[in-house]
Design an enzyme around this catalytic site. Sequence first.
Site, PDB file in Angstrom:
ATOM      1  N   ARG A  95      46.511  43.126  41.369  1.00 45.43           N
ATOM      2  CA  ARG A  95      45.283  43.105  40.581  1.00 45.43           C
ATOM      3  C   ARG A  95      45.105  44.515  40.055  1.00 45.43           C
ATOM      4  O   ARG A  95      45.957  45.000  39.310  1.00 45.43           O
ATOM      5  CB  ARG A  95      44.120  42.622  41.472  1.00 45.43           C
ATOM      6  CG  ARG A  95      42.938  42.055  40.742  1.00 45.43           C
ATOM      7  CD  ARG A  95      41.885  41.517  41.694  1.00 45.43           C
ATOM      8  NE  ARG A  95      41.365  42.518  42.626  1.00 45.43           N
ATOM      9  CZ  ARG A  95      40.311  42.329  43.403  1.00 45.43           C
ATOM     10  NH1 ARG A  95      39.673  41.172  43.379  1.00 45.43           N
ATOM     11  NH2 ARG A  95      39.895  43.271  44.219  1.00 45.43           N
ATOM     12  N   MET A 150      20.125  20.456  36.012  1.00 38.60           N
ATOM     13  CA  MET A 150      19.910  21.849  35.645  1.00 38.60           C
ATOM     14  C   MET A 150      18.736  22.486  36.367  1.00 38.60           C
ATOM     15  O   MET A 150      18.816  23.628  36.832  1.00 38.60           O
ATOM     16  CB  MET A 150      19.704  21.980  34.129  1.00 38.60           C
ATOM     17  CG  MET A 150      19.599  23.413  33.651  1.00 38.60           C
ATOM     18  SD  MET A 150      19.385  23.568  31.863  1.00 38.60           S
ATOM     19  CE  MET A 150      20.964  22.948  31.278  1.00 38.60           C
ATOM     20  N   TYR A 197      21.543  11.477  37.678  1.00 34.93           N
ATOM     21  CA  TYR A 197      22.534  11.244  36.626  1.00 34.93           C
ATOM     22  C   TYR A 197      23.778  10.544  37.172  1.00 34.93           C
ATOM     23  O   TYR A 197      24.254  10.847  38.275  1.00 34.93           O
ATOM     24  CB  TYR A 197      22.972  12.567  36.009  1.00 34.93           C
ATOM     25  CG  TYR A 197      21.982  13.187  35.055  1.00 34.93           C
ATOM     26  CD1 TYR A 197      21.607  12.529  33.889  1.00 34.93           C
ATOM     27  CD2 TYR A 197      21.455  14.446  35.310  1.00 34.93           C
ATOM     28  CE1 TYR A 197      20.713  13.101  33.003  1.00 34.93           C
ATOM     29  CE2 TYR A 197      20.561  15.041  34.434  1.00 34.93           C
ATOM     30  CZ  TYR A 197      20.187  14.361  33.272  1.00 34.93           C
ATOM     31  OH  TYR A 197      19.307  14.937  32.395  1.00 34.93           O
ATOM     32  N   LYS A 211      27.867  46.243  44.131  1.00 36.91           N
ATOM     33  CA  LYS A 211      28.194  45.729  42.796  1.00 36.91           C
ATOM     34  C   LYS A 211      27.511  44.383  42.567  1.00 36.91           C
ATOM     35  O   LYS A 211      26.975  43.768  43.492  1.00 36.91           O
ATOM     36  CB  LYS A 211      29.708  45.592  42.657  1.00 36.91           C
ATOM     37  CG  LYS A 211      30.339  44.607  43.626  1.00 36.91           C
ATOM     38  CD  LYS A 211      31.841  44.553  43.462  1.00 36.91           C
ATOM     39  CE  LYS A 211      32.452  43.545  44.445  1.00 36.91           C
ATOM     40  NZ  LYS A 211      33.906  43.426  44.286  1.00 36.91           N
TER      41      LYS A 211
END
Length: 372
Positions: free
Chosen positions: A136, A310, A262, A40
Amino acid sequence: MKKTEARTGAILTIDLKALVDNWRLLRDRVAPRQCAAVVKADAYGLGMNRVAQALWNAGCKVFFVAQIEEATTLRKRLREAEIHVLNGLLEGTESDFLAQNLIPVLNDIHQIRAWTQFCGQTPRPCDIHLDTGMSRLGLSPEETEQLIADTDLCQALAPSLIMSHLACADSPNHKMNSGQLEEFTTLRQRLDAAGLRAPGSIANSSGIFLGADYHFDLARPGVAIYGVNPTPDNPNPMAQVVRLQAKILQVRTIDTPRAVGYGATHRVWGPSRIATVGVGYADGFLRTISNRGRAFIKDHRAPVVGRISMDLTTLDVTAVPEQLTQPGCMVDLIGPHSTVDDVAQAAGTIGYEILTGLGNRFLRVYSNGPGA
């Protein structure tokens, strides 16, 4: 250097031999029971078509995916494989399962009734998923009782598998493991008495290492195939499958106190060299690795300093020989000295998230397999 390598900022290498070796190790561990493969989420981010083909060639004949779209994609690649769909029978998809020869995992009593109504007088393969503690997917205890009590519904089913899922298998001493095993065994016996006899399956990757009592008839390993440690408290028995190498774009020599990145979360106080590589959180190298992770240039450690942005990550390469840190040189973000599990630990997450988050901007190279 090939043109494609020259134009890319990073290379993700997927070792198909290591992947196949991992599956074979798991297969041998559960023998004589059957060993499937969970592919998956695009084979945990590594490319379902290439991964599933390699596993099929190695002898794996049973595959699990999460969504029906994944199953139809896989069916185009593997015409003869047995494919199970974990997320179950969505309304209106019954004919797709039939047309593509797919097996739905029936997760509640409503899906069971919908499937039997669709199949009519010709019961077709399905899986019955019992919730033994995850809360679940899967039949709740109340729904399981409804099924056992409904003789007509039981007779209309042709289950290929009775399954459940372990919640704490990666913690071998957790009491839920034995509790789920006991409940699953009892429910299978009761379903058998109600006429629903089918092979059993409860072991995921970590469940395989809990012992033979958990193996039943079919194991469903996933993340261990891809090299993540299924036994976190012990050395990893699996081979490393992925290697992520990033290209150095620039090296900045700093000789006065100065901030990096940053938010100025890292400051350089003495003579240093800072290398910037072309991978960031858009590529799945998570921001939480900032100021915590490490890369390697050959055998030399290069700490991640400053915030990951990013598209870029900054590394302190002061202690690395200068000839290895020129623009264009490659750095291991995931590799022999820094595994997927190591990166996950630095990020405060699990190997699953690191693998499935690896982006599509890398040059992907499949090694040690057909067409490599």
